[in-house]
Each structure stands twice: as C-alpha cells, then as structure tokens.
Design a protein around this motif. Structure first.
Motif, mmCIF file in Angstrom:
data_model
loop_
_atom_site.group_PDB
_atom_site.id
_atom_site.type_symbol
_atom_site.label_atom_id
_atom_site.label_comp_id
_atom_site.label_asym_id
_atom_site.label_seq_id
_atom_site.Cartn_x
_atom_site.Cartn_y
_atom_site.Cartn_z
ATOM 1 N N ILE A 261 7.581 -63.976 29.100
ATOM 2 C CA ILE A 261 6.965 -62.660 29.272
ATOM 3 C C ILE A 261 5.445 -62.751 29.286
ATOM 4 C CG2 ILE A 261 6.720 -62.004 26.840
ATOM 5 C CD1 ILE A 261 7.755 -59.228 27.619
ATOM 6 N N SER A 262 4.900 -63.795 28.694
ATOM 7 C CA SER A 262 3.446 -63.931 28.595
ATOM 8 C C SER A 262 2.896 -64.964 29.573
ATOM 9 C CB SER A 262 3.062 -64.297 27.155
ATOM 10 O OG SER A 262 3.818 -65.412 26.705
ATOM 11 N N PHE A 263 3.376 -66.178 29.485
ATOM 12 C CA PHE A 263 2.832 -67.246 30.322
ATOM 13 C C PHE A 263 3.110 -67.031 31.814
ATOM 14 C CE2 PHE A 263 3.169 -69.572 26.227
ATOM 15 C CZ PHE A 263 1.846 -69.948 26.106
ATOM 16 N N ASN A 264 4.298 -66.514 32.143
ATOM 17 C CA ASN A 264 4.646 -66.405 33.560
ATOM 18 C C ASN A 264 3.746 -65.433 34.322
ATOM 19 O OD1 ASN A 264 6.915 -67.850 32.364
ATOM 20 N ND2 ASN A 264 7.914 -67.562 34.330
ATOM 21 N N PRO A 265 3.613 -64.169 33.890
ATOM 22 C CA PRO A 265 2.723 -63.284 34.639
ATOM 23 C C PRO A 265 1.257 -63.690 34.561
ATOM 24 C CG PRO A 265 3.542 -62.185 32.672
ATOM 25 C CD PRO A 265 4.324 -63.448 32.814
ATOM 26 N N ILE A 266 0.802 -64.161 33.392
ATOM 27 C CA ILE A 266 -0.601 -64.557 33.268
ATOM 28 C C ILE A 266 -0.903 -65.746 34.176
ATOM 29 C CG2 ILE A 266 -2.340 -65.494 31.694
ATOM 30 C CD1 ILE A 266 -1.809 -62.556 31.231
ATOM 31 N N MET B 99 0.097 -74.228 31.922
ATOM 32 C CA MET B 99 0.417 -73.910 30.529
ATOM 33 C C MET B 99 -0.716 -74.356 29.596
ATOM 34 S SD MET B 99 3.509 -72.523 30.543
ATOM 35 C CE MET B 99 4.437 -72.838 29.057
ATOM 36 N N ARG B 100 -1.168 -75.564 29.758
ATOM 37 C CA ARG B 100 -2.214 -76.086 28.878
ATOM 38 C C ARG B 100 -3.503 -75.281 29.020
ATOM 39 N NH1 ARG B 100 -6.516 -79.425 29.127
ATOM 40 N NH2 ARG B 100 -6.240 -79.643 31.382
ATOM 41 N N GLU B 101 -3.856 -74.948 30.247
ATOM 42 C CA GLU B 101 -5.098 -74.210 30.477
ATOM 43 C C GLU B 101 -5.066 -72.841 29.823
ATOM 44 O OE1 GLU B 101 -6.301 -76.203 34.818
ATOM 45 O OE2 GLU B 101 -5.042 -74.398 34.705
ATOM 46 N N MET B 102 -3.933 -72.164 29.897
ATOM 47 C CA MET B 102 -3.822 -70.860 29.266
ATOM 48 C C MET B 102 -3.925 -70.951 27.752
ATOM 49 S SD MET B 102 -0.910 -68.843 31.526
ATOM 50 C CE MET B 102 0.205 -70.246 31.770
ATOM 51 N N SER C 100 -9.795 -66.518 25.054
ATOM 52 C CA SER C 100 -9.528 -65.105 25.350
ATOM 53 C C SER C 100 -8.127 -64.914 25.915
ATOM 54 C CB SER C 100 -10.569 -64.566 26.332
ATOM 55 O OG SER C 100 -11.865 -64.630 25.769
ATOM 56 N N THR C 101 -7.728 -65.807 26.821
ATOM 57 C CA THR C 101 -6.385 -65.723 27.401
ATOM 58 C C THR C 101 -5.326 -65.972 26.339
ATOM 59 O OG1 THR C 101 -7.241 -66.485 29.525
ATOM 60 C CG2 THR C 101 -4.859 -66.642 29.188
ATOM 61 N N GLU D 99 2.732 -68.855 16.628
ATOM 62 C CA GLU D 99 1.955 -70.099 16.625
ATOM 63 C C GLU D 99 2.803 -71.278 17.110
ATOM 64 O OE1 GLU D 99 2.270 -67.981 14.118
ATOM 65 O OE2 GLU D 99 0.268 -67.094 14.065
ATOM 66 N N ARG D 100 4.034 -71.326 16.640
ATOM 67 C CA ARG D 100 4.913 -72.427 17.047
ATOM 68 C C ARG D 100 5.265 -72.327 18.528
ATOM 69 N NH1 ARG D 100 11.074 -73.208 14.786
ATOM 70 N NH2 ARG D 100 11.681 -74.942 16.151
ATOM 71 N N ARG D 101 5.473 -71.110 19.018
ATOM 72 C CA ARG D 101 5.824 -70.925 20.430
ATOM 73 C C ARG D 101 4.671 -71.357 21.335
ATOM 74 N NH1 ARG D 101 8.002 -71.360 24.362
ATOM 75 N NH2 ARG D 101 9.480 -70.034 25.484
ATOM 76 N N ILE D 102 3.433 -71.018 20.961
ATOM 77 C CA ILE D 102 2.277 -71.395 21.773
ATOM 78 C C ILE D 102 2.019 -72.894 21.672
ATOM 79 C CG2 ILE D 102 -0.222 -71.125 22.019
ATOM 80 C CD1 ILE D 102 0.097 -68.205 21.326
ATOM 81 N N ALA D 103 2.185 -73.460 20.493
ATOM 82 C CA ALA D 103 1.997 -74.904 20.339
ATOM 83 C C ALA D 103 2.970 -75.680 21.215
ATOM 84 C CB ALA D 103 2.170 -75.295 18.867
ATOM 85 N N GLY D 104 4.211 -75.186 21.287
ATOM 86 C CA GLY D 104 5.197 -75.839 22.151
ATOM 87 C C GLY D 104 4.808 -75.760 23.609
#
Length: 325
Positions: A209-214, A222-225, A230-231, A258-263
């Motif tokens: 829901i977050s990474f795909n549209p952004i 993924m890494r850049e986001m 800010s992103t 935090e764990r979801r973003i780290a993954g």
C-alpha cells in the motif's frame, strides 16, 4: 490432483512448475511468445536454490484443459472481472479458485462474521462483477511471499522466498486447502494453511500500500525510498494508518512498522511490480492495494488523510496509464 494455472506469468509458471515436479496434473494457460516458449522448452526456472526445467502442458484454450480440482489464479486483480471465459471451462462442483493476489481480495468479508459479514467492497468488486465470475464460495485466499520475474519467454527467475500462505475465508482448515498445501510442499515450496489468512493479507499489504504507489510516483527503488528521510516518513504514516484500519476490522497483524521498512530496505534496488507495470505501459493494480483500504477506512470510521492524498494522486497516474494502454 488436477490444477490449471490461469495467467501463467512469472508467479503462475513458477507455481505450476513446482506442482508438476510434485506429480500433479498441471496445465498452464498463457499466450504469445511466452506460451510458445513453454510449449517448446518447458518452464525453465533459474533460482539460487538450483536451476530446473518442468515440461508442463501449456495452452491458450481453457477448453483444452477441462474441469480441474484447483484453479491457481496468477492474473492481476484488475483482470478478474474479465476472466470468465478463461475460468468457466475449468470449473466443476468442487473446484476451488486460489487467487494469488496482492491487496484486499474480493472475498474479504465472505464468512467474515461480525457487522460487516457478506459486505461487498466496491473498489475490488465493482457492482459484483468479480463475484459473478469467481463465486466467493470457491475462493481460497493466497498471500505470496515469493519474488519472481520473467527473464524471457518461458524463463522464470526466482529471486527469493518460497512461501505461499493459503486459507479459507471462514477460517477453517479444509480438506481442499490441505490437499493443495501438501502438493506445493512436495514441489519444494512452503504453503502453510493459516486459520486466519486476513492477518497475513494485512502484513503483506503494509508494504504494497505504501511502496507500490510511491515507487510509481517517484520511479524509486525500494532502497531509495527507505533511505530518503521525507519519503520514508510518508511511508511510515501510510503504514500507521493502514494498521489502524486493520485493527478497526478486528485484525492484529503481528509486525512493527520499523521491521516492515527494514525488510524492504534489505531487498535493495528492486523495482516494485507497480513501477514495472508503469514502465511497460500496463494498467496499475492500485484499487486492491490502496483504494480498497480507503474504502474500508470509511466503513470502519478511521481517519486516513495520508492514504487519501496518495490515493488521489495515484488515481490520476493510473488513469493516464489506462488511456495510454
């Protein structure tokens, strides 16, 4: 056990090849150069776990396959309403439809219990068009934790992950789920039968829901986001709002933001499926990922201002892509 894979792209062909290796009677439904290559050379799988080839029957005519025990649906969710001609010749009384989709499925409230039991989600089942083609009682949910890509026609590159969690809408551990799970495991994949698959749906959705549209809006990996402060903050807020909706619907996904973003950061410079679709000029699969959760927020009375903003901007992008296609 007879299985038809409808939409034998990267994920579908990978699953079909694994089931064939387990001894199942597998049939792949595909088209174009990809179909021609699979007919001539089989499905060629390139994987860190070892390369192999499966000589699976492949066709572009569902009538050539006939009734099956399980339909594994590898299509994008935005194709479901139009898939009737592909699926109908495969159905008999007991045929299940195992939909390997991201996002909120059309069957979400089927046998859910509680105040929303049986409610239709317009974003994913507009006017009941999907339920008319894929009756909810046939549905077995499937959450995909494997990443694959097509390196070329008939050639599947397995990147990581082998888990395909499945489950019944009514939370039972059914005979049909166990049968499919055992075949998947015999083919070398993980396929746990989850008593409440909806928790898995929300865990996977946190990223989609977050990474795909952004990613589609920014063209970022993924890494850049994750590394752009800010992103990353926007993504954290989108995830927090998503968890609030899940909890309002009595789901408690056991994972932290935090764990979801780290993954996601560990995945590296990977382009999301939505970004890949955008680059190829294909329709964007955002209704089930984003619009559905905004709709569910309205149903459950949760404020989701960040999700609504990103959904509005993404919808304009999706409309432009649809026109171009």
């Amino acid at each position: 056990m007879k299985v038809a894979v409808v939409g034998a792209g990267a994920i579908g062909a990978y699953v079909g090849a694994a089931l064939h290796r387990a001894g199942a009677d597998v049939h792949l439904l595909a088209r174009g150069p990809h179909l021609a290559a699979m007919r001539q050379h089989g499905v060629q799988v390139h994987s860190p776990r070892g390369d192999w080839t499966a000589r699976v029957h492949a066709t572009d005519r569902a009538e050539d396959i006939g009734p099956v025990d399980h339909v594994f649906l590898g299509l994008k969710a935005n194709s479901y309403a139009a898939c009737g001609p592909l699926v109908e010749p495969l159905l008999q009384d007991h045929t299940s439809v195992i939909a390997a989709q991201n996002g909120i499925p059309w069957w979400y409230f089927h046998r859910h219990g509680g105040p929303h039991d049986g409610k239709r989600i317009e974003s994913v089942d507009p006017g009941g068009a999907v339920s008319a083609v894929l009756p909810q009682e046939r549905a077995i949910g499937c959450v995909v934790y494997a990443a694959t890509e097509l390196d070329g026609p008939g050639v599947v590159r397995h990147i990581e992950g082998t888990r395909f969690s499945i489950g019944e809408p009514d939370r039972s551990v059914s005979k049909r789920c166990l049968e499919f799970s055992e075949a998947m495991q015999a083919g070398g994949l993980k396929c746990p039968v989850e008593p409440d698959l909806r928790n898995d749906i929300w865990i996977k959705l946190l990223g989609n829901i977050s990474f795909n549209p952004i990613s589609a809006l920014t063209r970022a990996t993924m890494r850049e986001m994750c590394l752009h402060d800010s992103t990353r903050g926007v993504i954290e807020q989108m995830m927090a709002e998503t968890l609030a909706v899940a909890e309002a619907l009595d789901c408690r996904p056991e994972i932290s933001i935090e764990r979801r973003i780290a993954g996601a950061e560990r995945v590296g410079d990977h382009r999301t499926s939505t970004l890949q679709d955008l680059e190829k000029g294909k329709p964007l699969e955002l209704d089930v990922l984003l619009s559905a959760v905004v709709e569910l927020a309205g149903i459950s009375g949760v404020e989701v201002p960040t999700l609504r903003t990103v959904a509005a901007i993404s919808d304009l992008l999706a409309q432009g892509t649809a026109v171009a296609a």
